[in-house]
Design a protein around this motif. Structure first.
Motif, mmCIF file in Angstrom:
data_model
loop_
_atom_site.group_PDB
_atom_site.id
_atom_site.type_symbol
_atom_site.label_atom_id
_atom_site.label_comp_id
_atom_site.label_asym_id
_atom_site.label_seq_id
_atom_site.Cartn_x
_atom_site.Cartn_y
_atom_site.Cartn_z
ATOM 1 N N ASN A 76 -4.088 73.933 -20.202
ATOM 2 C CA ASN A 76 -3.567 75.465 -18.749
ATOM 3 C C ASN A 76 -1.945 75.532 -19.221
ATOM 4 N N LYS A 106 -8.068 76.349 -12.192
ATOM 5 C CA LYS A 106 -7.250 77.464 -11.003
ATOM 6 C C LYS A 106 -5.514 77.816 -11.468
ATOM 7 N N LYS A 107 -4.553 77.405 -12.454
ATOM 8 C CA LYS A 107 -3.506 77.930 -12.638
ATOM 9 C C LYS A 107 -3.064 78.082 -14.269
ATOM 10 N N THR A 131 8.419 76.551 -10.106
ATOM 11 C CA THR A 131 8.586 76.100 -9.447
ATOM 12 C C THR A 131 9.063 74.845 -8.864
ATOM 13 N N CYS A 147 4.484 79.150 -12.661
ATOM 14 C CA CYS A 147 3.099 78.641 -12.332
ATOM 15 C C CYS A 147 3.157 79.749 -11.418
ATOM 16 N N CYS A 148 1.149 79.931 -11.927
ATOM 17 C CA CYS A 148 0.796 81.301 -11.681
ATOM 18 C C CYS A 148 -1.201 80.989 -11.032
ATOM 19 N N GLU A 149 -1.429 80.951 -10.014
ATOM 20 C CA GLU A 149 -2.137 81.197 -9.688
ATOM 21 C C GLU A 149 -3.649 81.826 -10.480
ATOM 22 N N SER A 150 -3.939 81.504 -10.611
ATOM 23 C CA SER A 150 -4.134 82.239 -11.663
ATOM 24 C C SER A 150 -5.733 83.519 -11.812
#
Length: 158
Positions: A76, A106-107, A131, A147-150
């Motif tokens: 990830n 998820k991220k 972050t 970070c990105c919640e994809s």
């Protein structure tokens, strides 16, 4: 036509050249000339080989027949997103980023130099946020984690 392929023996030299040329250009304002010059295609080819051996997936983007960009991912964490300087601002970096974001659970995470505002602005367009984690890499340079919640992006970007 855009095609993204895994880097392998057949295209690793092209990937290394993209990585070398793009890395040198993107770091020219923040690294000394001697350090820039050692990032030759041959050195970057060995870098890619080492990344592959350590479990990273490395990809190359072709615009028609022309190789124009690269990216890698492991656990990830997105790294090595580079597009040839003459091919930037044509959407290739966006295509590579979305491609690897879809491979993340998820991220998505990534690190950039704190002085690289161009990269920061690019990643923010895709929902990446700081972050708060930083990493001192020496000589007064720090990297910043993003970070990105994809999942929310996939409706907007094919």
């Amino acid at each position: 036509m855009i095609l993204i392929k895994k880097v392998d023996k057949a295209n690793i030299k092209e990937a290394a050249k993209i990585h070398s040329v793009s890395w040198q250009k993107s770091h020219s304002d923040i690294c000394n000339a001697d350090f820039i010059q050692i990032h030759t295609p041959e050195r970057q080819e060995q870098y890619i080989v080492n990344k592959l051996r350590s479990g990273s997936e490395f990809y190359i983007l072709f615009a028609g027949e022309k190789p124009v960009g690269v990216v890698s991912i492991k656990d990830n964490i997105i790294e090595d997103l580079y597009v040839l300087p003459d091919e930037q601002n044509k959407g290739y970096g966006s295509k590579l980023l979305v491609f690897v974001m879809k491979k993340c659970d998820k991220k998505s995470l990534l690190w950039i130099l704190e002085t690289n505002t161009k990269a920061e602005n690019f990643y923010k367009k895709f929902g990446f946020k700081r972050t708060g984690k930083t990493l001192d890499i020496g000589k007064g340079l720090k990297q910043i984690e993003f970070c990105c919640e994809s999942s929310h992006l996939f409706h907007s970007f094919p």
